[in-house]
Design a protein around this motif. Structure first.
Motif, PDB file in Angstrom:
ATOM      1  N   ASN A 251       0.827  -1.196   0.000  1.00  0.00           N
ATOM      2  CA  ASN A 251       0.000   0.000   0.000  1.00  0.00           C
ATOM      3  C   ASN A 251       0.868   1.257   0.000  1.00  0.00           C
ATOM      4  O   ASN A 251       2.098   1.194   0.099  1.00  0.00           O
ATOM      5  CB  ASN A 251      -0.952  -0.013   1.193  1.00  0.00           C
ATOM      6  CG  ASN A 251      -0.191  -0.203   2.512  1.00  0.00           C
ATOM      7  OD1 ASN A 251       0.880   0.347   2.700  1.00  0.00           O
ATOM      8  ND2 ASN A 251      -0.761  -1.007   3.403  1.00  0.00           N
ATOM      9  N   GLN A 252       0.208   2.399  -0.080  1.00  0.00           N
ATOM     10  CA  GLN A 252       0.921   3.675  -0.179  1.00  0.00           C
ATOM     11  C   GLN A 252       1.839   3.903   1.017  1.00  0.00           C
ATOM     12  O   GLN A 252       2.971   4.377   0.873  1.00  0.00           O
ATOM     13  CB  GLN A 252      -0.080   4.833  -0.295  1.00  0.00           C
ATOM     14  CG  GLN A 252       0.568   6.210  -0.431  1.00  0.00           C
ATOM     15  CD  GLN A 252       1.378   6.331  -1.704  1.00  0.00           C
ATOM     16  OE1 GLN A 252       0.927   5.951  -2.774  1.00  0.00           O
ATOM     17  NE2 GLN A 252       2.596   6.835  -1.598  1.00  0.00           N
ATOM     18  N   GLU A 253       1.366   3.552   2.209  1.00  0.00           N
ATOM     19  CA  GLU A 253       2.160   3.787   3.417  1.00  0.00           C
ATOM     20  C   GLU A 253       3.452   2.977   3.403  1.00  0.00           C
ATOM     21  O   GLU A 253       4.540   3.488   3.691  1.00  0.00           O
ATOM     22  CB  GLU A 253       1.335   3.428   4.655  1.00  0.00           C
ATOM     23  CG  GLU A 253       2.069   3.714   5.963  1.00  0.00           C
ATOM     24  CD  GLU A 253       1.242   3.357   7.187  1.00  0.00           C
ATOM     25  OE1 GLU A 253       1.778   3.447   8.301  1.00  0.00           O
ATOM     26  OE2 GLU A 253       0.059   2.976   7.009  1.00  0.00           O
TER      27      GLU A 253
ATOM     28  N   ASP B   3       5.825   4.204   0.728  1.00  0.00           N
ATOM     29  CA  ASP B   3       6.483   5.430   1.182  1.00  0.00           C
ATOM     30  C   ASP B   3       7.659   5.089   2.100  1.00  0.00           C
ATOM     31  O   ASP B   3       8.737   5.687   2.018  1.00  0.00           O
ATOM     32  CB  ASP B   3       5.477   6.314   1.925  1.00  0.00           C
ATOM     33  CG  ASP B   3       5.886   7.780   1.902  1.00  0.00           C
ATOM     34  OD1 ASP B   3       7.096   8.046   1.908  1.00  0.00           O
ATOM     35  OD2 ASP B   3       4.997   8.647   1.875  1.00  0.00           O
ATOM     36  N   LYS B   4       7.474   4.097   2.971  1.00  0.00           N
ATOM     37  CA  LYS B   4       8.545   3.682   3.881  1.00  0.00           C
ATOM     38  C   LYS B   4       9.725   3.088   3.116  1.00  0.00           C
ATOM     39  O   LYS B   4      10.890   3.347   3.429  1.00  0.00           O
ATOM     40  CB  LYS B   4       8.010   2.675   4.891  1.00  0.00           C
ATOM     41  CG  LYS B   4       7.070   3.260   5.938  1.00  0.00           C
ATOM     42  CD  LYS B   4       6.595   2.166   6.885  1.00  0.00           C
ATOM     43  CE  LYS B   4       5.624   2.722   7.922  1.00  0.00           C
ATOM     44  NZ  LYS B   4       5.133   1.666   8.840  1.00  0.00           N
TER      45      LYS B   4
ATOM     46  N   THR C 294       3.905  14.028   7.212  1.00  0.00           N
ATOM     47  CA  THR C 294       4.517  13.438   6.018  1.00  0.00           C
ATOM     48  C   THR C 294       5.802  14.159   5.654  1.00  0.00           C
ATOM     49  O   THR C 294       6.799  13.534   5.261  1.00  0.00           O
ATOM     50  CB  THR C 294       3.537  13.481   4.832  1.00  0.00           C
ATOM     51  OG1 THR C 294       2.344  12.788   5.190  1.00  0.00           O
ATOM     52  CG2 THR C 294       4.139  12.840   3.597  1.00  0.00           C
TER      53      THR C 294
ATOM     54  N   GLN D 246       8.431  12.962   7.988  1.00  0.00           N
ATOM     55  CA  GLN D 246       8.828  11.588   7.662  1.00  0.00           C
ATOM     56  C   GLN D 246       9.774  11.562   6.469  1.00  0.00           C
ATOM     57  O   GLN D 246      10.707  10.763   6.423  1.00  0.00           O
ATOM     58  CB  GLN D 246       7.584  10.735   7.376  1.00  0.00           C
ATOM     59  CG  GLN D 246       6.767  10.415   8.619  1.00  0.00           C
ATOM     60  CD  GLN D 246       5.461   9.725   8.295  1.00  0.00           C
ATOM     61  OE1 GLN D 246       4.997   9.763   7.166  1.00  0.00           O
ATOM     62  NE2 GLN D 246       4.866   9.077   9.293  1.00  0.00           N
TER      63      GLN D 246
END
Length: 550
Positions: free
Chosen positions: A11-13, A16-17, A153, A156
């Protein structure tokens, strides 16, 4: 787990990580996109091989770390790889997205394509966050508003390698920004063989130069550097390791002292200090130029009487090829011995193939310093075009541009090859159609001159014996003016002891080499003003020399 399940969990999360894992480990967004994409590929390949996955995220991080290890090794090998033009043309085309080979379902392919698009988008977003925060000095709230993302965000992406953000970060941003968070720009100069030995190739980023700036005079702990720059320690530790290793693993811009302290391994000067050193020798330089005018009146005919190939040039044009020889003769071992015995006894200079120095200034420091420095490069080849050895030299600075640099392969440069072939005259009728195109470009660049149906060098071209005589003439001039040189060395030694930190005093010969580059600029400018040297035309070839040995 099947491929379809894997793609659904990306997924997007999580993506992103994973990109956040890649970005701080790469030099730019494009490299980070490649690394992140490769992690995706290896995840799919692992699932396709039937690996059982109990906990998905730990599995992802294990794959990511393994891919990064391979990525570092490949990057290292690529940096060391040298191929010829012929070998390059024979290399197979690289697949852009090899993961397609492991996907058979159209829906899976569409999902993976969407993931790749998201990675590219993340690359752009991460770059924007970093630029706006570190270079444009915008607050986290401003960046979030500009990019349409949350402040969390932004944080992060600024500190992608950490899961938590220090509370004081935003508090520190509300205060006046420390001077050290403003970019530090440096101009690097060096002497010796830079190919594979130049540590400044590891300092192209602003962060690298800021770290070097902090360590220029006093020892710094990694934790102190991180605190002063407001950057997580993990990034600083990686940067310190890179700067200590340099390009060849033995000579870096930093040296490690003690358990966790770092110190500059090269001389780093403020622009004002550089100017001060230049002025300390200006009186002697102008005195030498006055003596040079007299010397050329006596020895001008001797220089013109040497053997040259092809075109005849006037003395002010030929003398361009001797300026660097003249200046560099001032720092030959027999003359440096004067300084060693009188001003630096018991100081052992490091023995290495290349040595660097840095000058600090504003954003335009490179352009500003290029106005004050002249460099010189030489390249050679053996058993080429029917000659035992050929050597090209060029001088470059604000009056003339560099035509080539150390490490260039003469055999792959058609312009240089045709210039060599034209040394004793080359008939146009003997050329192929392809060679005629190269010749046309060489004529446009002034490397070759056309006379009726023949081609001759448009640059000063001499046999090896003539070049040896040029060097002897330059040595004669220095020998006749040794008293001026001694005085100049005395002034220079005083300035070196004033501006150079004690631990870098052994690097004083590099500082002399830097001053010689400035001396070259002074000799050229004053030489043009007094008619000793010709005034170069735009993109002229003054200072370019071809030496041929039968």
């Amino acid at each position: 787990m099947h491929t379809k399940e894997l793609l659904e969990q990306l997924n997007q999360e999580l993506l992103d990580k994973l990109y956040g894992f890649s970005y701080p480990r790469c030099q730019n967004q494009h490299e980070a996109e490649d690394l992140c994409s490769e992690i995706m590929v290896q995840l799919v390949k692992s699932i396709q091989r039937g690996i059982q996955v109990e906990k998905f995220e730990p599995f992802c991080w294990k794959v990511a770390r393994n891919v990064y290890a391979d990525f570092c090794e490949k990057r290292k090998k690529q940096q060391m790889l040298v191929v010829t033009q012929e070998e390059f043309e024979q290399l197979p085309m690289v697949q852009v997205n090899p993961v397609e080979d492991y996907l058979t379902d159209n829906q899976e392919k569409e999902q993976m394509e969407e993931i790749m698009h998201q990675i590219a988008f993340l690359g752009k977003m991460y770059r924007e966050v970093m630029v706006q925060y570190y270079l444009e000095e915008k607050k986290v709230s401003e960046i979030a508003q500009n990019l349409g993302i949350s402040e969390t965000t932004v944080k992060q992406r600024l500190f992608a390698a950490r899961n938590t953000i220090k509370n004081e970060m935003e508090q520190g941003r509300k205060k006046k920004m420390p001077v050290l968070l403003k970019p530090i720009y440096m101009f690097f100069e060096g002497t010796g063989n830079p190919v594979g030995n130049d540590p400044t190739t590891k300092a192209e980023r602003v962060l690298s130069q800021m770290v070097l700036y902090l360590c220029r005079k006093e020892e710094q702990k990694a934790s102190d550097i991180a605190k002063k720059l407001g950057i997580p320690l993990i990034y600083i530790e990686d940067e310190l390791e890179i700067l200590c290793k340099g390009e060849n693993g033995t000579y870096g811009l930093l040296r490690k002292v003690g358990k966790d302290k770092y110190l500059s391994n090269i001389i780093v000067l403020e622009k004002a200090e550089c100017q001060e050193i230049r002025e300390s020798v200006s009186g002697e330089i102008y005195e030498l130029i006055e003596q040079l005018k007299v010397f050329l009146k006596v020895h001008g005919e001797q220089i013109l009487g040497l053997t040259y190939y092809g075109t005849e040039f006037e003395l002010p044009y030929i003398f361009w090829t001797m300026v660097v020889v003249l200046v560099w003769n001032m720092i030959q071992p027999e003359y440096l011995e004067i300084m060693e015995k009188e001003y630096f006894p018991n100081v052992s200079a490091p023995d290495r193939p290349y040595t660097s120095i840095a000058i600090i200034g504003g954003e335009n420091i490179e352009e500003e310093m290029r106005e004050l420095f002249y460099g010189a490069d030489g390249i050679d080849a053996k058993n080429i075009c029917g000659y035992q050895k050929v050597s090209f030299y060029n001088t470059y600075g604000k009056r003339v541009e560099a035509k080539f640099h150390c490490g260039e392969n003469i055999a792959l440069n058609q312009k240089l090859l045709l210039t060599i072939r034209s040394a004793k005259g080359l008939a146009i009728d003997s050329l192929t159609e392809e060679e005629k195109e190269y010749v046309a470009k060489a004529i446009a660049d002034g490397y070759i001159i056309k006379k009726e149906n023949m081609l001759y060098p448009g640059i000063v071209t001499v046999p090896g014996k003539t070049h040896d005589e040029m060097v002897k003439i330059a040595q004669t001039f220095i020998g006749e003016n040794i008293d001026i040189l001694k005085k100049m060395y005395g002034n220079l030694a005083k300035k070196i002891k004033k501006v150079v930190p004690k631990h870098l005093i052994p690097e004083y010969k590099m500082l002399i080499a830097m001053v010689s580059s400035q001396m070259t600029e002074m000799v050229i400018e004053e030489g043009i003003r007094q008619g000793i040297l010709s005034t170069p035309v735009v993109n002229g070839n003054e200072g370019t020399l071809l030496v041929i040995e039968e």
